[in-house]
Design an enzyme around this catalytic site. Structure first.
Site, PDB file in Angstrom:
ATOM      1  N   MET A 178       0.795  -1.072   0.365  1.00  0.00           N
ATOM      2  CA  MET A 178       0.020  -0.496  -0.105  1.00  0.00           C
ATOM      3  C   MET A 178       1.092   1.425  -0.124  1.00  0.00           C
ATOM      4  O   MET A 178      -0.182   2.508   0.607  1.00  0.00           O
ATOM      5  CB  MET A 178      -0.781  -0.662   0.998  1.00  0.00           C
ATOM      6  CG  MET A 178      -1.509  -1.361   0.980  1.00  0.00           C
ATOM      7  SD  MET A 178      -3.724  -0.498   1.779  1.00  0.00           S
ATOM      8  CE  MET A 178      -3.056  -0.932   4.091  1.00  0.00           C
ATOM      9  N   HIS A 224       9.368   1.369   3.252  1.00  0.00           N
ATOM     10  CA  HIS A 224      10.172   1.145   4.454  1.00  0.00           C
ATOM     11  C   HIS A 224      10.850  -0.196   4.285  1.00  0.00           C
ATOM     12  O   HIS A 224      10.992  -1.090   3.204  1.00  0.00           O
ATOM     13  CB  HIS A 224       9.204   1.181   5.493  1.00  0.00           C
ATOM     14  CG  HIS A 224       8.722   0.301   6.363  1.00  0.00           C
ATOM     15  ND1 HIS A 224       8.623  -0.799   5.871  1.00  0.00           N
ATOM     16  CD2 HIS A 224       6.990   0.591   6.443  1.00  0.00           C
ATOM     17  CE1 HIS A 224       7.474  -1.484   6.458  1.00  0.00           C
ATOM     18  NE2 HIS A 224       6.730  -0.634   6.613  1.00  0.00           N
ATOM     19  N   HIS A 249       9.334  -3.415   3.542  1.00  0.00           N
ATOM     20  CA  HIS A 249       9.182  -4.005   1.543  1.00  0.00           C
ATOM     21  C   HIS A 249      10.470  -4.015   1.162  1.00  0.00           C
ATOM     22  O   HIS A 249      10.533  -4.469   0.877  1.00  0.00           O
ATOM     23  CB  HIS A 249       8.090  -2.093   1.090  1.00  0.00           C
ATOM     24  CG  HIS A 249       6.644  -1.745   1.939  1.00  0.00           C
ATOM     25  ND1 HIS A 249       6.650  -0.838   2.539  1.00  0.00           N
ATOM     26  CD2 HIS A 249       6.059  -2.525   1.789  1.00  0.00           C
ATOM     27  CE1 HIS A 249       5.421  -1.015   3.219  1.00  0.00           C
ATOM     28  NE2 HIS A 249       5.417  -1.915   3.245  1.00  0.00           N
ATOM     29  N   GLN A 280       5.438 -11.742   6.828  1.00  0.00           N
ATOM     30  CA  GLN A 280       5.258 -12.430   7.647  1.00  0.00           C
ATOM     31  C   GLN A 280       4.530 -11.846   9.280  1.00  0.00           C
ATOM     32  O   GLN A 280       4.214 -11.875  10.458  1.00  0.00           O
ATOM     33  CB  GLN A 280       6.002 -13.321   9.232  1.00  0.00           C
ATOM     34  CG  GLN A 280       6.546 -14.538   8.162  1.00  0.00           C
ATOM     35  CD  GLN A 280       7.428 -15.421   8.757  1.00  0.00           C
ATOM     36  OE1 GLN A 280       8.460 -15.394   9.090  1.00  0.00           O
ATOM     37  NE2 GLN A 280       7.514 -16.807   7.552  1.00  0.00           N
TER      38      GLN A 280
HETATM   39  P1  AMP Z   1       1.619  -2.910   3.616  1.00  0.00           P
HETATM   40  O1  AMP Z   1       2.082  -1.702   2.478  1.00  0.00           O
HETATM   41  O2  AMP Z   1       1.091  -2.434   5.025  1.00  0.00           O
HETATM   42  O3  AMP Z   1      -0.265  -2.923   3.140  1.00  0.00           O
HETATM   43  O4  AMP Z   1       2.764  -4.154   3.305  1.00  0.00           O
HETATM   44  C1  AMP Z   1       2.890  -4.849   2.144  1.00  0.00           C
HETATM   45  C2  AMP Z   1       3.438  -6.266   2.086  1.00  0.00           C
HETATM   46  O5  AMP Z   1       4.274  -5.714   3.055  1.00  0.00           O
HETATM   47  C3  AMP Z   1       2.632  -7.427   3.759  1.00  0.00           C
HETATM   48  O6  AMP Z   1       3.403  -8.271   2.449  1.00  0.00           O
HETATM   49  C4  AMP Z   1       3.680  -6.685   4.475  1.00  0.00           C
HETATM   50  O7  AMP Z   1       3.330  -8.349   5.599  1.00  0.00           O
HETATM   51  C5  AMP Z   1       5.489  -6.535   4.447  1.00  0.00           C
HETATM   52  N1  AMP Z   1       5.576  -5.591   5.592  1.00  0.00           N
HETATM   53  C6  AMP Z   1       4.715  -4.260   6.133  1.00  0.00           C
HETATM   54  N2  AMP Z   1       5.626  -4.270   6.972  1.00  0.00           N
HETATM   55  C7  AMP Z   1       7.342  -5.008   7.450  1.00  0.00           C
HETATM   56  C8  AMP Z   1       7.799  -5.352   8.445  1.00  0.00           C
HETATM   57  N3  AMP Z   1       8.250  -5.154   9.153  1.00  0.00           N
HETATM   58  N4  AMP Z   1       9.168  -6.118   8.080  1.00  0.00           N
HETATM   59  C9  AMP Z   1       8.311  -7.650   6.880  1.00  0.00           C
HETATM   60  N5  AMP Z   1       7.184  -7.294   6.025  1.00  0.00           N
HETATM   61  C10 AMP Z   1       6.935  -5.963   6.097  1.00  0.00           C
END
Ligand code: AMP
Length: 289
Positions: free
Chosen positions: A29, A33, A36, A147
């Site tokens: 989304m 960081h 990602h 995870q």
């Molecule tokens: P989001 O942008 O929050 O929807 O996350 C996109 C992807 O990044 C998802 O598969 C999350 O699980 C992964 N993600 C978010 N934060 C972390 C993190 N701190 N460590 C590893 N993967 C992450």
């Protein structure tokens, strides 16, 4: 390269596949960081063509204010993707993905009933639906999920198996700040004082794992001890703290194998989630959920 349309994205992927490249996909989304980045770097090592999507999916937000204030940082995101060797960023508008009212949804019952599912009605339905749409658009060979969002990972994994979606789901471990706080786009909303307090959530999870390692087997007792620890930080409002089976996500009473220890908590107006998973009865045996 940023691609906003489904047609152009499909064209790029078609050309990559014609060259015999393995297509990797990291759905996000945005507000990217190092967490990602870890997904992208893992995918980059394993795939010849790497697609990252950036889409703040309205369907998965249960609160309008959360959707409105979700951080959007496209310029910085583009730079991070370039430095991670991403081939294509798919960044559609909501109208591109939902040109008409969505009538078809993916529901994964049981797995979405507790943990975050109990507090965010419709959230996982929105996640599963948009991920299946994105899989239909990108048609990746491999897709990478953190995870950090263990329930999301379990739901997507189950959806792919139940619907025979031809994609391999690859779990990637959680990236943390040096003090243990899991990286999250929402951390941007924490005040300096809240940021100081936030790692207590991870400490509570670790405390629970340590108790299992020292021989405690009662999940309710371990949970109670963790909640008592979090009481020392009254700014943290715990939404849930649960010890569950890592595959079924059903609550455990007696610890007799691998466990997912998962929690969600509010700090001010920011909701944090975190988890750790493993067979903590024997130290060093972590598992992948
Ligand atoms: P989001 O942008 O929050 O929807 O996350 C996109 C992807 O990044 C998802 O598969 C999350 O699980 C992964 N993600 C978010 N934060 C972390 C993190 N701190 N460590 C590893 N993967 C992450």
């Amino acid at each position: 390269m940023i691609i906003p349309t489904i047609t152009a994205l499909r064209q790029q992927v078609r050309e990559a596949k014609q060259k015999g490249l393995i297509v990797g996909f990291v759905p996000t989304m945005g507000a990217l960081h190092a967490g990602h980045r870890q997904l992208m770097e893992t995918a980059r090592r394993e795939c010849g063509f790497l697609v990252v999507s950036i889409f703040v999916n309205p369907l998965q937000f249960d609160r309008a204010d959360d959707l409105a204030r979700y951080p959007r940082t496209l310029d910085a995101d583009r730079a991070l993707c370039a430095s991670a060797g991403v081939d294509v960023i798919f960044a559609p508008t909501a109208n591109e993905l939902y040109p008409e009212e969505q009538k078809t949804f993916v529901d994964v019952p049981d797995l979405t009933e507790n943990l975050c599912g109990a507090f965010r009605p419709g959230h996982f339905r929105g996640v599963a639906t948009v991920v299946l749409k994105l899989f239909g658009i990108v048609q990746p060979d491999r897709a990478y999920f953190g995870q950090k969002d263990a329930q999301q990972l379990a739901v997507i994994d189950r959806m792919v198996r139940d619907l025979n979606v031809p994609v391999e789901i690859v779990p990637v471990p959680t990236i943390r700040e040096p003090d243990g706080l899991a990286l999250s786009s929402r951390n941007k909303h924490l005040s300096p004082a809240e940021r100081q307090t936030a790692p207590a959530l991870y400490r509570a999870l670790s405390l629970a794992a340590e108790q299992i390692a020292s021989g405690e087997r009662s999940a309710p007792l371990i949970r109670e001890n963790a909640l008592r620890f979090l009481c020392h930080h009254p700014e943290i409002r715990v939404e849930y703290f649960e010890l569950v089976d890592p595959l079924t996500l059903q609550p455990l009473v007696e610890i007799s194998g691998p466990v997912l220890i998962a929690a969600a908590a509010w700090l001010g107006s920011t909701r944090l989630i975190d988890n750790i998973a493993g067979d903590f009865r024997s130290p060093n045996r972590t598992i992948t959920v």
